[in-house]
Motif scaffolding. Structure first.
Motif, short mmCIF file in Angstrom:
data_model
loop_
_atom_site.label_atom_id
_atom_site.label_comp_id
_atom_site.label_asym_id
_atom_site.label_seq_id
_atom_site.Cartn_x
_atom_site.Cartn_y
_atom_site.Cartn_z
N THR A 62 0.84 -1.19 0.00
CA THR A 62 0.00 0.00 0.00
C THR A 62 0.88 1.24 0.00
O THR A 62 1.72 1.42 0.88
CB THR A 62 -0.92 0.01 1.23
OG1 THR A 62 -1.78 -1.13 1.18
CG2 THR A 62 -1.77 1.27 1.27
N PHE A 63 0.65 2.11 -1.00
CA PHE A 63 1.44 3.34 -1.14
C PHE A 63 0.55 4.56 -0.92
O PHE A 63 -0.66 4.52 -1.17
CB PHE A 63 2.06 3.42 -2.54
CG PHE A 63 3.05 2.33 -2.83
CD1 PHE A 63 4.35 2.41 -2.38
CD2 PHE A 63 2.67 1.20 -3.55
CE1 PHE A 63 5.26 1.41 -2.64
CE2 PHE A 63 3.57 0.19 -3.82
CZ PHE A 63 4.88 0.29 -3.37
N GLU A 64 1.19 5.64 -0.49
CA GLU A 64 0.47 6.90 -0.29
C GLU A 64 0.11 7.52 -1.64
O GLU A 64 0.67 7.14 -2.67
CB GLU A 64 1.34 7.84 0.55
CG GLU A 64 1.56 7.33 1.97
CD GLU A 64 2.40 8.25 2.83
OE1 GLU A 64 3.15 9.08 2.25
OE2 GLU A 64 2.33 8.15 4.06
N PRO A 65 -0.82 8.49 -1.64
CA PRO A 65 -1.43 8.92 -2.91
C PRO A 65 -0.69 9.97 -3.71
O PRO A 65 -1.18 10.41 -4.73
CB PRO A 65 -2.79 9.47 -2.44
CG PRO A 65 -2.52 10.01 -1.08
CD PRO A 65 -1.50 9.08 -0.46
N HIS A 66 0.52 10.37 -3.31
CA HIS A 66 1.11 11.51 -4.00
C HIS A 66 1.56 11.19 -5.42
O HIS A 66 1.86 12.10 -6.20
CB HIS A 66 2.26 12.11 -3.18
CG HIS A 66 3.58 11.44 -3.37
ND1 HIS A 66 3.95 10.32 -2.67
CD2 HIS A 66 4.62 11.74 -4.18
CE1 HIS A 66 5.17 9.96 -3.04
NE2 HIS A 66 5.60 10.80 -3.96
N LEU A 67 1.58 9.91 -5.83
CA LEU A 67 1.95 9.56 -7.20
C LEU A 67 0.73 9.37 -8.11
O LEU A 67 0.88 8.88 -9.23
CB LEU A 67 2.80 8.29 -7.21
CG LEU A 67 4.26 8.45 -6.77
CD1 LEU A 67 5.00 7.12 -6.88
CD2 LEU A 67 4.98 9.51 -7.59
N PHE A 68 -0.45 9.77 -7.66
CA PHE A 68 -1.64 9.65 -8.52
C PHE A 68 -1.42 10.38 -9.84
O PHE A 68 -1.82 9.89 -10.90
CB PHE A 68 -2.87 10.21 -7.81
CG PHE A 68 -3.65 9.17 -7.04
CD1 PHE A 68 -3.01 8.36 -6.11
CD2 PHE A 68 -5.01 9.02 -7.23
CE1 PHE A 68 -3.70 7.40 -5.39
CE2 PHE A 68 -5.72 8.05 -6.52
CZ PHE A 68 -5.07 7.25 -5.60
N ALA A 69 -0.81 11.55 -9.79
CA ALA A 69 -0.59 12.31 -11.03
C ALA A 69 0.30 11.55 -12.00
O ALA A 69 0.08 11.57 -13.21
CB ALA A 69 0.02 13.68 -10.70
N ALA A 70 1.31 10.84 -11.47
CA ALA A 70 2.19 10.06 -12.34
C ALA A 70 1.43 8.93 -13.03
O ALA A 70 1.79 8.52 -14.13
CB ALA A 70 3.36 9.49 -11.52
N PHE A 71 0.37 8.45 -12.41
CA PHE A 71 -0.46 7.41 -12.99
C PHE A 71 -1.58 8.00 -13.85
O PHE A 71 -2.43 7.26 -14.37
CB PHE A 71 -1.07 6.53 -11.91
CG PHE A 71 -0.12 5.50 -11.35
CD1 PHE A 71 -0.13 4.20 -11.83
CD2 PHE A 71 0.80 5.83 -10.38
CE1 PHE A 71 0.75 3.25 -11.31
CE2 PHE A 71 1.68 4.89 -9.86
CZ PHE A 71 1.65 3.59 -10.35
N GLY A 72 -1.62 9.32 -14.02
CA GLY A 72 -2.68 9.96 -14.79
C GLY A 72 -4.02 9.93 -14.10
O GLY A 72 -5.06 9.93 -14.77
N LEU A 73 -4.03 9.89 -12.77
CA LEU A 73 -5.26 9.76 -12.01
C LEU A 73 -5.66 11.08 -11.39
O LEU A 73 -4.80 11.85 -10.93
CB LEU A 73 -5.09 8.72 -10.90
CG LEU A 73 -4.86 7.27 -11.36
CD1 LEU A 73 -4.41 6.42 -10.17
CD2 LEU A 73 -6.11 6.69 -11.98
N PRO A 74 -6.95 11.37 -11.30
CA PRO A 74 -7.40 12.59 -10.60
C PRO A 74 -7.26 12.42 -9.10
O PRO A 74 -7.26 11.29 -8.59
CB PRO A 74 -8.88 12.70 -11.02
CG PRO A 74 -9.30 11.28 -11.25
CD PRO A 74 -8.09 10.58 -11.83
N MET A 75 -7.15 13.52 -8.39
CA MET A 75 -7.07 13.46 -6.93
C MET A 75 -8.44 13.33 -6.29
O MET A 75 -8.54 12.94 -5.13
CB MET A 75 -6.36 14.71 -6.40
CG MET A 75 -4.91 14.84 -6.83
SD MET A 75 -3.87 13.45 -6.32
CE MET A 75 -3.80 13.68 -4.56
N THR A 76 -9.49 13.64 -7.01
CA THR A 76 -10.85 13.50 -6.50
C THR A 76 -11.77 13.04 -7.62
O THR A 76 -11.46 13.21 -8.79
CB THR A 76 -11.40 14.82 -5.94
OG1 THR A 76 -11.48 15.77 -7.00
CG2 THR A 76 -10.53 15.38 -4.83
N PHE A 77 -12.91 12.41 -7.24
CA PHE A 77 -13.99 12.22 -8.20
C PHE A 77 -15.27 12.01 -7.42
O PHE A 77 -15.24 11.64 -6.25
CB PHE A 77 -13.72 11.04 -9.16
CG PHE A 77 -13.87 9.67 -8.60
CD1 PHE A 77 -15.10 9.06 -8.52
CD2 PHE A 77 -12.76 8.95 -8.14
CE1 PHE A 77 -15.24 7.77 -8.02
CE2 PHE A 77 -12.89 7.67 -7.65
CZ PHE A 77 -14.13 7.08 -7.57
#
Length: 478
Positions: free
Chosen positions: A463-478
């Motif tokens: 389990t990793f923290e969310p700060h790499l969401f942008a690197a995965f092309g993922l939004p921070m919210t939805f």
């Protein structure tokens, strides 16, 4: 009396009780980490790289399921915003980056006294980051194989050379370091060193090997400055971690997005006695190879993973063939001890239909908060780690004893409702988890779970923290 402010990152409400001390600036740890990454990220993003990245993302849009389509488009919107900002700055004549005069060739047409560049290209950005502190190894210009089309590059050709090998060098650095952020940084440092030494390319026959050598030396220099060897997890007071042995702890470990892998695998030379097949990025292999001393690690990665021959590996490491072969053999032997014995082939493979079905059941059970269904999908000897956090579990019972209060709506510790998006990380199944806390209406980025599956059940969760969401092309919210 409470006052409401806004988070400096996401703009969400930020409550303050007006008490003494510094006022909060961020609504969550994720936003704090994101702000820190933005402060470290250079502002002069190359327009050509943005355009290329947007084109790649458009070609990979997933129309189904709807959540995946939404995530892909949200990832595009961030890149379009960056491109619009560059275009606006260009229109206003504001895109100007400082370049040391010594780094500017005479033919570029730049005023060396002012030392300013008026356009943003990958080459200009590289030059703008050159400082006197960047050093190259004196022997980084030696060739090993003929590729005449890559010799004696002009500025544009040098930029094209870097872009052609950017992805494979970033993966190479990631294998040596285990951290996505640091692999990004060290890849950039390698290109800075290459730019400083670009005049030596006139005597280089194989520019790809030249870049590999610079990148390897940059990583080895970093590892000499930082003690990066996994150590076993320590017991956490008051917590039952299960009866299994503590797994290796790597606080710096981060996931790597599969969509940033090179388009084609590295050429293979088929070493006679390799410990693993090439192309693997699985976390269990990555953890094992991080236990090797840096030069052994580099030798094994160059020889058995990147596919260089014994002679080429020696030249890339700046050592004799005998010394390089010795490092490879010792590294292979140590890897055999560290890797699970149930597998012989560690080559990358696409997930099976059964694996994908398991992943969907995992996401559905989490969305329904069906804890019993989740338990059925996990092996009894499952391992959970949460880098960089110190928590670890080596049994299903211990794992769910820890997470059950947060998943159970009837518990006073209930964290909220979950939604997950499927992603691919390190050649493994993975999910990006979003949490809607009680009393709120927005699902916010919370974690990335990378899953290892054995015999139809989940054997390991990292389990990793969310700060790499942008690197995965993922939004921070939805």
């Amino acid at each position: 009396m409470s006052t409401t402010a806004k988070c400096q990152v996401c703009g969400g409400p930020l409550a303050s009780d007006g008490g003494p001390g510094l006022a909060a600036s961020y609504c969550s740890q994720a936003c704090r980490q994101r702000a820190n990454r933005e402060r470290r990220r250079p502002a002069d993003v190359p327009a050509r790289e943005l355009i290329s990245d947007i084109g790649d993302r458009l070609g990979r849009l997933r129309l189904k399921p709807g959540l995946a389509f939404h995530a892909d488009v949200e990832g595009l919107s961030t890149r379009f915003a960056q491109l619009r900002r560059l275009a606006r700055q260009a229109r206003e004549g504001a895109v100007r980056v400082k370049v040391p005069a010594a780094a500017v060739p005479d033919h570029v047409g730049i005023d060396a006294d002012a030392a300013e560049a008026e356009s943003v290209t990958p080459a200009d950005v590289t030059k703008s980051r050159v400082t006197n502190s960047v050093e190259t190894h004196p022997d980084e210009a030696h060739p090993n194989e003929a590729h005449p089309d890559e010799a004696r590059p002009s500025d544009d050709a040098f930029t094209a050379l870097i872009e052609r090998h950017r992805r494979e060098l970033r993966v190479h650095c990631y294998r040596l370091l285990g951290s996505y952020d640091e692999a990004e940084d060290l890849t950039q440092e390698a290109f800075l060193r290459a730019w400083r030494a670009r005049e030596t390319l006139e005597g280089v026959d194989n520019a790809r090997a030249w870049l590999y050598r610079i990148a390897t030396n940059a990583c080895l220099d970093f590892l000499r400055r930082h003690n990066r060897r996994p150590v076993p997890y320590e017991p956490v007071p008051g917590m039952d971690s299960g009866g299994g042995p503590p797994p290796p702890r790597m606080p710096w470990l981060q996931p790597f997005p599969d969509d940033q892998l090179p388009e084609a695998p590295a050429p293979q030379h088929e070493p006679a006695d390799q410990a693993v097949a090439s192309e693997t990025l699985e976390l269990v292999f990555l953890t094992a190879i991080q236990q090797l001393p840096p030069r052994q690690r580099a030798a094994v990665v160059l020889r058995d993973v990147a596919g260089w021959s014994a002679q080429e590996t020696a030249e890339l490491l700046g050592s004799s063939v005998a010394s390089a072969n010795s490092a490879v053999q010792r590294g292979r032997s140590a890897l055999r001890q560290a890797l699970p014995g149930r597998r012989e082939d560690w080559s990358a493979a696409a997930p099976s239909a059964e694996d994908l079905a398991l992943l969907q059941r995992y996401m559905d059970a989490a969305a329904r908060t069906d804890i019993d269904a989740m338990i059925e999908l996990v092996r009894e000897d499952a391992v959970l780690t949460m880098p960089p956090n110190p928590f670890w579990f080596t049994s299903r019972d211990a794992l769910f004893a820890f997470v059950r209060p947060n998943l159970d709506p009837a518990s006073p510790m209930f964290a909220g409702h979950w939604r997950h998006l499927p992603v691919r990380a390190n050649g493994q199944l993975a999910v990006a988890g979003y949490l809607r806390r009680p009393g709120t209406s927005v699902f916010r980025a919370q974690l990335i779970d990378v899953l290892r599956v054995e015999e139809g059940r989940i054997a390991e969760i990292t389990t990793f923290e969310p700060h790499l969401f942008a690197a995965f092309g993922l939004p921070m919210t939805f």
